[in-house]
Design a protein around this motif. Structure first.
Motif, PDB file in Angstrom:
ATOM      1  N   SER A 109       6.077   4.331  -6.110  1.00  0.00           N
ATOM      2  CA  SER A 109       7.618   4.484  -7.005  1.00  0.00           C
ATOM      3  C   SER A 109       8.476   3.388  -6.165  1.00  0.00           C
ATOM      4  O   SER A 109       7.811   2.962  -5.767  1.00  0.00           O
ATOM      5  CB  SER A 109       8.094   5.974  -6.438  1.00  0.00           C
ATOM      6  OG  SER A 109       9.144   6.705  -6.696  1.00  0.00           O
ATOM      7  N   SER A 110       9.206   3.648  -6.955  1.00  0.00           N
ATOM      8  CA  SER A 110      10.540   2.979  -6.955  1.00  0.00           C
ATOM      9  C   SER A 110      11.308   2.325  -6.200  1.00  0.00           C
ATOM     10  O   SER A 110      12.460   1.063  -5.757  1.00  0.00           O
ATOM     11  CB  SER A 110      10.984   2.195  -8.481  1.00  0.00           C
ATOM     12  OG  SER A 110      12.060   3.520  -8.956  1.00  0.00           O
TER      13      SER A 110
ATOM     14  N   ALA B   2       9.328   9.319  -5.347  1.00  0.00           N
ATOM     15  CA  ALA B   2       8.989   8.820  -4.581  1.00  0.00           C
ATOM     16  C   ALA B   2       8.797   9.768  -3.422  1.00  0.00           C
ATOM     17  O   ALA B   2       7.483   9.429  -2.052  1.00  0.00           O
ATOM     18  CB  ALA B   2      10.008   7.896  -3.554  1.00  0.00           C
TER      19      ALA B   2
ATOM     20  N   MET C 185       4.433   4.695 -10.677  1.00  0.00           N
ATOM     21  CA  MET C 185       5.306   6.265 -11.241  1.00  0.00           C
ATOM     22  C   MET C 185       6.479   5.494 -11.891  1.00  0.00           C
ATOM     23  O   MET C 185       6.825   5.059 -11.433  1.00  0.00           O
ATOM     24  CB  MET C 185       5.913   6.654 -10.190  1.00  0.00           C
ATOM     25  CG  MET C 185       4.299   7.849 -10.010  1.00  0.00           C
ATOM     26  SD  MET C 185       3.187   8.197 -11.128  1.00  0.00           S
ATOM     27  CE  MET C 185       4.003   9.812 -11.355  1.00  0.00           C
TER      28      MET C 185
ATOM     29  N   SER D 286       3.731  16.592  -9.754  1.00  0.00           N
ATOM     30  CA  SER D 286       2.994  15.636  -9.473  1.00  0.00           C
ATOM     31  C   SER D 286       0.986  16.534  -9.712  1.00  0.00           C
ATOM     32  O   SER D 286       0.899  14.973  -9.536  1.00  0.00           O
ATOM     33  CB  SER D 286       3.474  15.504  -8.044  1.00  0.00           C
ATOM     34  OG  SER D 286       2.926  16.291  -7.108  1.00  0.00           O
TER      35      SER D 286
ATOM     36  N   THR E  23       4.537  10.282  -3.619  1.00  0.00           N
ATOM     37  CA  THR E  23       3.511   9.372  -2.862  1.00  0.00           C
ATOM     38  C   THR E  23       2.161   8.855  -2.177  1.00  0.00           C
ATOM     39  O   THR E  23       1.058   9.256  -2.842  1.00  0.00           O
ATOM     40  CB  THR E  23       3.768   7.877  -3.691  1.00  0.00           C
ATOM     41  OG1 THR E  23       5.130   7.930  -3.038  1.00  0.00           O
ATOM     42  CG2 THR E  23       5.133   7.731  -4.820  1.00  0.00           C
TER      43      THR E  23
ATOM     44  N   ASP F 114      12.843  -1.035 -10.575  1.00  0.00           N
ATOM     45  CA  ASP F 114      11.607  -0.776 -10.568  1.00  0.00           C
ATOM     46  C   ASP F 114      11.590  -2.106 -10.918  1.00  0.00           C
ATOM     47  O   ASP F 114       9.289  -2.427 -10.831  1.00  0.00           O
ATOM     48  CB  ASP F 114      11.286   0.532 -11.915  1.00  0.00           C
ATOM     49  CG  ASP F 114      11.883   0.091 -12.761  1.00  0.00           C
ATOM     50  OD1 ASP F 114      12.645  -0.858 -13.378  1.00  0.00           O
ATOM     51  OD2 ASP F 114      12.061   0.981 -13.837  1.00  0.00           O
TER      52      ASP F 114
END
Length: 228
Positions: free
Chosen positions: A206-207, A190, A184, A165, A193, A104
């Motif tokens: 998201s990462s 992911a 997030m 979510s 999103t 992240d």
């Protein structure tokens, strides 16, 4: 062929697929092998204790060392809750020319440079703390003037992605107009999103893709003969 070690704490087929797909999409020009280390007991013990215990730290570092032993060129630390441990380990593993990528970190840097008002969302305090540390580090190192609101949504904890979510959307709608983007803390979010972004009317990050992009950059440098 390069070797990527993905180190998971929480682990299931869905999360593996998210990380695997992100790497495939971002490393199209790299021939690589993916090594997986997964120990779900580490996140379970951390959440139960409220912090990474000595055994958790030992377990994560063992996974990092095992990755090096198995020939990894780069380690992707997937669990953001273990971020402070990964940060502490980075300088040691750099000396072995095996960088540890916090999944992240690149996302946080991107967020603070692109957006002025950010909501950082986590499911509990234990998850929030290392992510807050990373966000504050990113703000300082990137020289960003962004404002960040740290939002813990306890009801998300332990819920499957779609339910989590939906809970996050309901909570974040209370802040309509106050943020330019949502970050997030869970890579598992992911796939959701885009739906969250559509519902909230602002970008939701998201990462997984960000972490994969950083891995790709490192491997490209290695292929060109450089060292990290």
């Amino acid at each position: 062929m390069k070797k990527i070690a993905a180190v998971f704490t929480g682990f299931d087929a869905s999360l593996y697929s998210i990380i695997d797909n992100a790497l495939r999409e971002n490393l199209t020009e790299v021939d690589y092998e993916l090594i997986v280390h997964a120990n779900p007991s580490l996140i379970s013990e951390t959440l139960e204790a409220g912090y990474p215990t000595r055994d958790v730290v030992r377990g994560l570092l063992t996974a990092f060392v095992d990755s090096v032993t198995e020939g990894a060129d780069v380690i992707l630390s997937v669990c953001s809750t273990m971020g402070d441990i990964a940060k502490a380990a980075q300088p040691i593993f750099e000396k072995m020319n095996v960088p540890i990528v916090r999944i992240d970190e690149r996302m946080m840097e991107y967020a603070v440079m692109k957006y002025k008002r950010i909501a950082l969302v986590a499911a509990c305090r234990t998850i929030m703390e290392p992510n807050k540390h990373l966000m504050e580090k990113s703000l300082q190192e990137m020289g960003s003037g962004a404002s960040v609101t740290y939002i813990i949504i306890d009801e998300m904890q332990g819920k499957p992605g779609p339910e989590a979510s939906a809970i996050a959307i309901d909570e974040l709608k209370k802040y309509t107009g106050e943020f330019d983007a949502v970050v997030m803390t869970q890579a598992s979010m992911a796939p959701l999103t885009d739906h969250m972004s559509e519902s909230l009317g602002i970008p939701v990050l998201s990462s997984s893709d960000f972490g994969a992009m950083e891995v790709a950059e490192i491997l490209k440098e290695l292929e060109e003969g450089g060292e990290k």
